[in-house]
Design an enzyme around this catalytic site. Structure first.
Site, PDB file in Angstrom:
ATOM      1  N   SER A 134       3.947   7.258  -0.735  1.00  0.00           N
ATOM      2  CA  SER A 134       5.129   6.703  -1.419  1.00  0.00           C
ATOM      3  C   SER A 134       6.365   7.078  -0.615  1.00  0.00           C
ATOM      4  O   SER A 134       6.393   8.140   0.039  1.00  0.00           O
ATOM      5  CB  SER A 134       5.262   7.292  -2.820  1.00  0.00           C
ATOM      6  OG  SER A 134       6.537   7.001  -3.367  1.00  0.00           O
ATOM      7  N   TYR A 172       4.938  14.487  -8.450  1.00  0.00           N
ATOM      8  CA  TYR A 172       4.578  13.248  -7.740  1.00  0.00           C
ATOM      9  C   TYR A 172       5.082  13.299  -6.294  1.00  0.00           C
ATOM     10  O   TYR A 172       4.340  12.997  -5.356  1.00  0.00           O
ATOM     11  CB  TYR A 172       5.182  12.055  -8.483  1.00  0.00           C
ATOM     12  CG  TYR A 172       4.854  10.704  -7.886  1.00  0.00           C
ATOM     13  CD1 TYR A 172       3.592  10.150  -8.045  1.00  0.00           C
ATOM     14  CD2 TYR A 172       5.812   9.979  -7.169  1.00  0.00           C
ATOM     15  CE1 TYR A 172       3.277   8.904  -7.509  1.00  0.00           C
ATOM     16  CE2 TYR A 172       5.521   8.737  -6.628  1.00  0.00           C
ATOM     17  CZ  TYR A 172       4.246   8.197  -6.811  1.00  0.00           C
ATOM     18  OH  TYR A 172       3.956   6.970  -6.271  1.00  0.00           O
TER      19      TYR A 172
HETATM   20  P1  NDP Z   1      -1.345   1.076 -11.060  1.00  0.00           P
HETATM   21  O1  NDP Z   1      -1.207   2.122 -12.126  1.00  0.00           O
HETATM   22  O2  NDP Z   1      -0.870  -0.297 -11.328  1.00  0.00           O
HETATM   23  O3  NDP Z   1      -2.870   1.030 -10.562  1.00  0.00           O
HETATM   24  C1  NDP Z   1      -3.478   2.242 -10.209  1.00  0.00           C
HETATM   25  C2  NDP Z   1      -4.851   1.969  -9.641  1.00  0.00           C
HETATM   26  O4  NDP Z   1      -5.431   3.238  -9.292  1.00  0.00           O
HETATM   27  C3  NDP Z   1      -5.753   1.314 -10.662  1.00  0.00           C
HETATM   28  O5  NDP Z   1      -6.664   0.457 -10.027  1.00  0.00           O
HETATM   29  C4  NDP Z   1      -6.477   2.521 -11.260  1.00  0.00           C
HETATM   30  O6  NDP Z   1      -7.786   2.203 -11.724  1.00  0.00           O
HETATM   31  C5  NDP Z   1      -6.598   3.440 -10.064  1.00  0.00           C
HETATM   32  N1  NDP Z   1      -6.715   4.809 -10.518  1.00  0.00           N
HETATM   33  C6  NDP Z   1      -5.773   5.570 -11.132  1.00  0.00           C
HETATM   34  N2  NDP Z   1      -6.282   6.765 -11.466  1.00  0.00           N
HETATM   35  C7  NDP Z   1      -7.579   6.747 -11.075  1.00  0.00           C
HETATM   36  C8  NDP Z   1      -8.646   7.673 -11.150  1.00  0.00           C
HETATM   37  N3  NDP Z   1      -8.486   8.881 -11.728  1.00  0.00           N
HETATM   38  N4  NDP Z   1      -9.849   7.341 -10.633  1.00  0.00           N
HETATM   39  C9  NDP Z   1     -10.035   6.124 -10.037  1.00  0.00           C
HETATM   40  N5  NDP Z   1      -9.066   5.183  -9.960  1.00  0.00           N
HETATM   41  C10 NDP Z   1      -7.856   5.500 -10.465  1.00  0.00           C
HETATM   42  O7  NDP Z   1      -0.592   1.704  -9.791  1.00  0.00           O
HETATM   43  P2  NDP Z   1       0.046   0.985  -8.501  1.00  0.00           P
HETATM   44  O8  NDP Z   1      -0.778  -0.152  -8.077  1.00  0.00           O
HETATM   45  O9  NDP Z   1       1.490   0.801  -8.767  1.00  0.00           O
HETATM   46  O10 NDP Z   1      -0.059   2.193  -7.456  1.00  0.00           O
HETATM   47  C11 NDP Z   1      -1.111   2.295  -6.512  1.00  0.00           C
HETATM   48  C12 NDP Z   1      -0.745   3.376  -5.508  1.00  0.00           C
HETATM   49  O11 NDP Z   1       0.513   3.071  -4.922  1.00  0.00           O
HETATM   50  C13 NDP Z   1      -0.613   4.769  -6.109  1.00  0.00           C
HETATM   51  O12 NDP Z   1      -1.104   5.729  -5.209  1.00  0.00           O
HETATM   52  C14 NDP Z   1       0.896   4.913  -6.284  1.00  0.00           C
HETATM   53  O13 NDP Z   1       1.297   6.260  -6.288  1.00  0.00           O
HETATM   54  C15 NDP Z   1       1.381   4.169  -5.063  1.00  0.00           C
HETATM   55  N6  NDP Z   1       2.758   3.715  -5.168  1.00  0.00           N
HETATM   56  C16 NDP Z   1       3.120   2.779  -6.094  1.00  0.00           C
HETATM   57  C17 NDP Z   1       4.435   2.363  -6.166  1.00  0.00           C
HETATM   58  C18 NDP Z   1       4.908   1.358  -7.168  1.00  0.00           C
HETATM   59  O14 NDP Z   1       6.129   1.199  -7.300  1.00  0.00           O
HETATM   60  N7  NDP Z   1       4.042   0.623  -7.857  1.00  0.00           N
HETATM   61  C19 NDP Z   1       5.465   2.938  -5.285  1.00  0.00           C
HETATM   62  C20 NDP Z   1       4.968   3.895  -4.344  1.00  0.00           C
HETATM   63  C21 NDP Z   1       3.664   4.265  -4.301  1.00  0.00           C
HETATM   64  P3  NDP Z   1      -8.209   2.339 -13.285  1.00  0.00           P
HETATM   65  O15 NDP Z   1      -7.129   1.707 -14.093  1.00  0.00           O
HETATM   66  O16 NDP Z   1      -9.527   1.637 -13.321  1.00  0.00           O
HETATM   67  O17 NDP Z   1      -8.337   3.821 -13.533  1.00  0.00           O
END
Ligand code: NDP
Length: 237
Positions: free
Chosen positions: A132, A146
């Site tokens: 991030s 975070y």
């Molecule tokens: P979402 O919350 O929309 O999606 C998260 C994804 O990660 C889902 O597919 C979820 O699967 C999976 N996930 C979360 N926890 C677990 C777990 N314990 N085990 C397995 N899978 C898991 O998040 P984003 O798409 O927004 O974010 C994705 C990445 O990008 C993250 O690392 C986030 O920190 C990073 N990011 C996002 C930003 C943003 O503004 N959106 C900005 C900067 C970084 P499930 O629901 O099936 O558990």
């Protein structure tokens, strides 16, 4: 011919948001894709059916489950660690167990997955972790855990790039700014505050992040390793 024909790609955390866009992008470019999910089985099944990818349940908070899913993926060409969670709140009040769970998902899982993936990668293998811009810049209170977790990924990439460089495996971090997902909707309450920090006054799209991931995994990026790649509308500039 697709860029990733005959390539095997594993995406940790692919059921929704940025991860789902990454799954779709690699499938569109010809790869054989497996992705993990934890809390969203319906979304995972729908994405697998839509794309012909394989969904595997594995909680990224569980180190052994993460290692096992990488191990059982066979020969890997590309690993993308996308799964990540955020935690908001007063550092003096946050539940320490919740902080430690965040660190297991956001830091421990990427490290152990990357090491296990490297064991089964041939020269040319690619490891990409979704960090991030908050690894570089944390302009608001309440998100220290975070930010800590995303800064840690920078050390991971720099160190593992050295470890795996002799085997021609690259390790990179993609650092998004605000991206329109369930975790950070473009019409959410933080919208104006976030856009105020940015040169481009909009959320990014998951597909834009997936495009950067695909470039890093592709043939043009073979000399790129140990580096952070920010895609943030100048949030951190
Ligand atoms: P979402 O919350 O929309 O999606 C998260 C994804 O990660 C889902 O597919 C979820 O699967 C999976 N996930 C979360 N926890 C677990 C777990 N314990 N085990 C397995 N899978 C898991 O998040 P984003 O798409 O927004 O974010 C994705 C990445 O990008 C993250 O690392 C986030 O920190 C990073 N990011 C996002 C930003 C943003 O503004 N959106 C900005 C900067 C970084 P499930 O629901 O099936 O558990």
């Amino acid at each position: 011919m697709g860029t990733f024909d005959n390539k095997s790609v594993l995406v940790l955390g692919g059921s929704r948001g940025i991860g789902a866009a990454i799954v779709r992008r690699f499938v569109a470019d010809g790869a054989r894709v497996t992705f993990t999910f934890s809390g969203s089985p319906a979304a995972a099944q729908a994405l697998a059916a839509e794309t012909g990818s394989t969904a595997v349940i594995a909680d990224s908070a569980d180190r052994d489950a993460v290692i096992e899913v990488v191990r059982s993926s066979g020969k890997l060409d590309v690993l993308v660690v996308n799964a990540g969670i955020a935690l908001f709140g007063d550092a003096l009040e946050l539940d320490p167990d919740a902080v430690d769970r965040l660190l297991r998902i956001n830091v421990h899982a990427p490290y152990h997955a990357a090491v296990e993936a490297a064991r089964r990668m041939a020269p040319g293998g690619r490891i990409i972790v979704i960090g991030s811009v908050n690894g570089d810049r944390m302009p608001v209170p309440g998100m220290a855990a975070y930010a800590l977790s995303k800064s840690a990924l920078q050390g991971l990439a720099r160190g593992l790039a050295r470890d795996f460089g002799p085997r021609e495996i690259t390790v990179n971090v993609v650092q998004p700014g605000p991206i329109d997902t369930d975790a950070n909707p473009a019409d959410g309450p933080m919208r104006d505050l976030m856009h105020g920090f940015m040169a481009l006054k909009r959320h990014g799209r998951p597909e834009e992040v997936a495009g950067m991931v695909a470039w890093l995994a592709g043939p043009e990026a073979g000399f790129v390793t140990g580096a952070m790649h920010t895609i943030d509308g100048a949030f951190g500039a």
